[in-house]
Design a protein around this motif. Structure first.
Motif, PDB file in Angstrom:
ATOM      1  N   PRO A   1       0.840  -1.207   0.000  1.00 22.46           N
ATOM      2  CA  PRO A   1       0.000   0.000   0.000  1.00 22.46           C
ATOM      3  C   PRO A   1       0.873   1.254   0.000  1.00 22.46           C
ATOM      4  O   PRO A   1       2.015   1.237   0.449  1.00 22.46           O
ATOM      5  CB  PRO A   1      -0.797  -0.123   1.301  1.00 22.46           C
ATOM      6  CG  PRO A   1       0.000  -1.036   2.161  1.00 22.46           C
ATOM      7  CD  PRO A   1       0.733  -1.970   1.235  1.00 22.46           C
ATOM      8  N   ASP A   2       0.304   2.346  -0.503  1.00 18.95           N
ATOM      9  CA  ASP A   2       1.016   3.618  -0.510  1.00 18.95           C
ATOM     10  C   ASP A   2       1.032   4.247   0.882  1.00 18.95           C
ATOM     11  O   ASP A   2       1.909   5.032   1.198  1.00 18.95           O
ATOM     12  CB  ASP A   2       0.361   4.583  -1.505  1.00 18.95           C
ATOM     13  CG  ASP A   2       0.547   4.104  -2.933  1.00 18.95           C
ATOM     14  OD1 ASP A   2       1.691   4.122  -3.416  1.00 18.95           O
ATOM     15  OD2 ASP A   2      -0.445   3.681  -3.557  1.00 18.95           O
ATOM     16  N   MET A   3       0.043   3.873   1.703  1.00 17.13           N
ATOM     17  CA  MET A   3      -0.034   4.438   3.047  1.00 17.13           C
ATOM     18  C   MET A   3      -0.922   3.555   3.913  1.00 17.13           C
ATOM     19  O   MET A   3      -1.845   2.921   3.428  1.00 17.13           O
ATOM     20  CB  MET A   3      -0.632   5.842   2.986  1.00 17.13           C
ATOM     21  CG  MET A   3      -0.699   6.523   4.320  1.00 17.13           C
ATOM     22  SD  MET A   3      -1.245   8.219   4.130  1.00 17.13           S
ATOM     23  CE  MET A   3      -1.096   8.752   5.802  1.00 17.13           C
ATOM     24  N   SER A   4      -0.629   3.540   5.199  1.00  9.73           N
ATOM     25  CA  SER A   4      -1.521   2.882   6.151  1.00  9.73           C
ATOM     26  C   SER A   4      -1.567   3.741   7.407  1.00  9.73           C
ATOM     27  O   SER A   4      -0.596   4.413   7.751  1.00  9.73           O
ATOM     28  CB  SER A   4      -1.060   1.463   6.467  1.00  9.73           C
ATOM     29  OG  SER A   4       0.206   1.474   7.049  1.00  9.73           O
TER      30      SER A   4
ATOM     31  N   ARG B   1     -14.396  11.230   1.025  1.00  3.41           N
ATOM     32  CA  ARG B   1     -13.014  11.590   1.359  1.00  3.41           C
ATOM     33  C   ARG B   1     -12.730  11.194   2.795  1.00  3.41           C
ATOM     34  O   ARG B   1     -13.530  11.464   3.683  1.00  3.41           O
ATOM     35  CB  ARG B   1     -12.772  13.095   1.221  1.00  3.41           C
ATOM     36  CG  ARG B   1     -12.695  13.578  -0.174  1.00  3.41           C
ATOM     37  CD  ARG B   1     -12.453  15.088  -0.296  1.00  3.41           C
ATOM     38  NE  ARG B   1     -12.276  15.830   0.947  1.00  3.41           N
ATOM     39  CZ  ARG B   1     -11.241  16.636   1.193  1.00  3.41           C
ATOM     40  NH1 ARG B   1     -10.288  16.798   0.315  1.00  3.41           N
ATOM     41  NH2 ARG B   1     -11.171  17.308   2.330  1.00  3.41           N
ATOM     42  N   ILE B   2     -11.574  10.557   3.007  1.00  6.01           N
ATOM     43  CA  ILE B   2     -11.164  10.188   4.357  1.00  6.01           C
ATOM     44  C   ILE B   2      -9.772  10.752   4.625  1.00  6.01           C
ATOM     45  O   ILE B   2      -8.955  10.852   3.716  1.00  6.01           O
ATOM     46  CB  ILE B   2     -11.177   8.653   4.569  1.00  6.01           C
ATOM     47  CG1 ILE B   2     -10.290   7.934   3.545  1.00  6.01           C
ATOM     48  CG2 ILE B   2     -12.601   8.117   4.534  1.00  6.01           C
ATOM     49  CD1 ILE B   2     -10.167   6.425   3.761  1.00  6.01           C
ATOM     50  N   LEU B   3      -9.549  11.145   5.867  1.00  5.44           N
ATOM     51  CA  LEU B   3      -8.233  11.643   6.276  1.00  5.44           C
ATOM     52  C   LEU B   3      -7.508  10.503   6.978  1.00  5.44           C
ATOM     53  O   LEU B   3      -7.902  10.099   8.068  1.00  5.44           O
ATOM     54  CB  LEU B   3      -8.361  12.844   7.220  1.00  5.44           C
ATOM     55  CG  LEU B   3      -7.055  13.417   7.759  1.00  5.44           C
ATOM     56  CD1 LEU B   3      -6.158  13.941   6.622  1.00  5.44           C
ATOM     57  CD2 LEU B   3      -7.332  14.518   8.772  1.00  5.44           C
ATOM     58  N   VAL B   4      -6.484   9.965   6.339  1.00  3.69           N
ATOM     59  CA  VAL B   4      -5.705   8.856   6.885  1.00  3.69           C
ATOM     60  C   VAL B   4      -4.416   9.435   7.463  1.00  3.69           C
ATOM     61  O   VAL B   4      -3.705  10.178   6.792  1.00  3.69           O
ATOM     62  CB  VAL B   4      -5.383   7.808   5.791  1.00  3.69           C
ATOM     63  CG1 VAL B   4      -4.589   6.653   6.375  1.00  3.69           C
ATOM     64  CG2 VAL B   4      -6.667   7.317   5.131  1.00  3.69           C
ATOM     65  N   VAL B   5      -4.146   9.075   8.739  1.00  2.00           N
ATOM     66  CA  VAL B   5      -2.975   9.609   9.430  1.00  2.00           C
ATOM     67  C   VAL B   5      -2.209   8.453  10.056  1.00  2.00           C
ATOM     68  O   VAL B   5      -2.791   7.602  10.726  1.00  2.00           O
ATOM     69  CB  VAL B   5      -3.401  10.620  10.526  1.00  2.00           C
ATOM     70  CG1 VAL B   5      -2.182  11.185  11.239  1.00  2.00           C
ATOM     71  CG2 VAL B   5      -4.246  11.738   9.932  1.00  2.00           C
ATOM     72  N   THR B   6      -0.900   8.437   9.838  1.00  5.99           N
ATOM     73  CA  THR B   6      -0.067   7.408  10.465  1.00  5.99           C
ATOM     74  C   THR B   6       0.038   7.706  11.952  1.00  5.99           C
ATOM     75  O   THR B   6       0.023   8.870  12.358  1.00  5.99           O
ATOM     76  CB  THR B   6       1.344   7.368   9.847  1.00  5.99           C
ATOM     77  OG1 THR B   6       1.959   8.641  10.016  1.00  5.99           O
ATOM     78  CG2 THR B   6       1.308   6.996   8.385  1.00  5.99           C
ATOM     79  N   PRO B   7       0.134   6.680  12.790  1.00  3.04           N
ATOM     80  CA  PRO B   7       0.270   6.927  14.230  1.00  3.04           C
ATOM     81  C   PRO B   7       1.637   7.525  14.549  1.00  3.04           C
ATOM     82  O   PRO B   7       2.560   7.443  13.750  1.00  3.04           O
ATOM     83  CB  PRO B   7       0.109   5.545  14.852  1.00  3.04           C
ATOM     84  CG  PRO B   7       0.294   4.565  13.755  1.00  3.04           C
ATOM     85  CD  PRO B   7       0.058   5.270  12.458  1.00  3.04           C
TER      86      PRO B   7
ATOM     87  N   GLY C   1       4.107  12.426  11.799  1.00  3.91           N
ATOM     88  CA  GLY C   1       3.098  11.555  11.216  1.00  3.91           C
ATOM     89  C   GLY C   1       2.689  12.050   9.847  1.00  3.91           C
ATOM     90  O   GLY C   1       2.604  13.248   9.608  1.00  3.91           O
ATOM     91  N   ARG C   2       2.453  11.139   8.985  1.00  2.00           N
ATOM     92  CA  ARG C   2       2.034  11.448   7.620  1.00  2.00           C
ATOM     93  C   ARG C   2       0.511  11.516   7.596  1.00  2.00           C
ATOM     94  O   ARG C   2      -0.163  10.711   8.229  1.00  2.00           O
ATOM     95  CB  ARG C   2       2.541  10.345   6.694  1.00  2.00           C
ATOM     96  CG  ARG C   2       2.278  10.586   5.247  1.00  2.00           C
ATOM     97  CD  ARG C   2       2.905   9.503   4.411  1.00  2.00           C
ATOM     98  NE  ARG C   2       2.531   9.673   3.017  1.00  2.00           N
ATOM     99  CZ  ARG C   2       2.591   8.725   2.123  1.00  2.00           C
ATOM    100  NH1 ARG C   2       3.024   7.523   2.449  1.00  2.00           N
ATOM    101  NH2 ARG C   2       2.239   8.955   0.875  1.00  2.00           N
TER     102      ARG C   2
END
Length: 177
Positions: free
Chosen positions: A40-43, A53-59, A68-69
């Motif tokens: 995956p490009d991000m998790s 639309r969802i805002l995905v943030v790395t812990p 955090g990304r």
């Protein structure tokens, strides 16, 4: 002797032909195979949602000081995503802003293991905590702690704010559905 040699050659020829049998194959879309096989490009955690639309943030990465990304991902499948841990495959380019912006090729929920003694899943506890926050439009919340205390029967959720209102936000969530 010549007969044995011819019989041996015949057997080798017969075995070779039988090994070349035909089998039906299914047509497979090569792009689909590559998408399933690629990382995956991000998790991260879904911290906000606006329609598709969802805002995905790395812990938070303990000890690294990494902020955090964060990425707004459009084209997410229908459903309630806030609090869930996901993997995202991006279709096309990623706009390099903060938060980043991209279109989803695929969004997949990661199954979080159930916590012994807890009625809520971790994603439900995080979703409840996020519903109690009132972040500024420019704030990005990053999970720095998500833990369950069986003795007090409650979840502790600690979030770090990034944006105009920097700082930490901590709350507890009762473990009841």
């Amino acid at each position: 002797m010549k007969m044995r040699w011819m019989l041996g050659m015949f057997m080798v020829f017969s075995l070779s032909l039988s090994a070349c049998g035909l089998s039906e194959t299914e047509e497979v879309d090569q792009n689909e195979v590559e998408a399933e096989a690629s990382d995956p490009d991000m998790s991260g955690f879904v911290m906000d949602q606006d329609d598709d639309r969802i805002l995905v943030v790395t812990p938070m990465d303990d000890g690294s000081g990494d902020e955090g990304r964060a990425m707004w991902v459009s084209g997410a499948p229908e459903g309630l995503w806030v609090g869930k841990q996901v993997e995202v495959w991006v279709d096309g380019d990623i706009a390099e802003s903060y938060p980043e912006q991209a279109t989803a090729e695929k969004v997949q929920e990661l199954e979080m293991s159930e916590v012994q003694g807890a009625d809520l899943k971790a994603s439900e506890a995080l979703s409840t905590a996020l519903s109690e926050t009132e972040p500024e439009q420019t704030d990005v919340l990053i999970v720095s702690l998500l833990s369950f205390d069986e003795e007090s029967d409650q979840w502790t959720v600690k979030l770090d704010r990034r944006g105009t209102d920097q700082g930490e936000w901590k709350t507890t969530v009762k473990d009841e559905k």
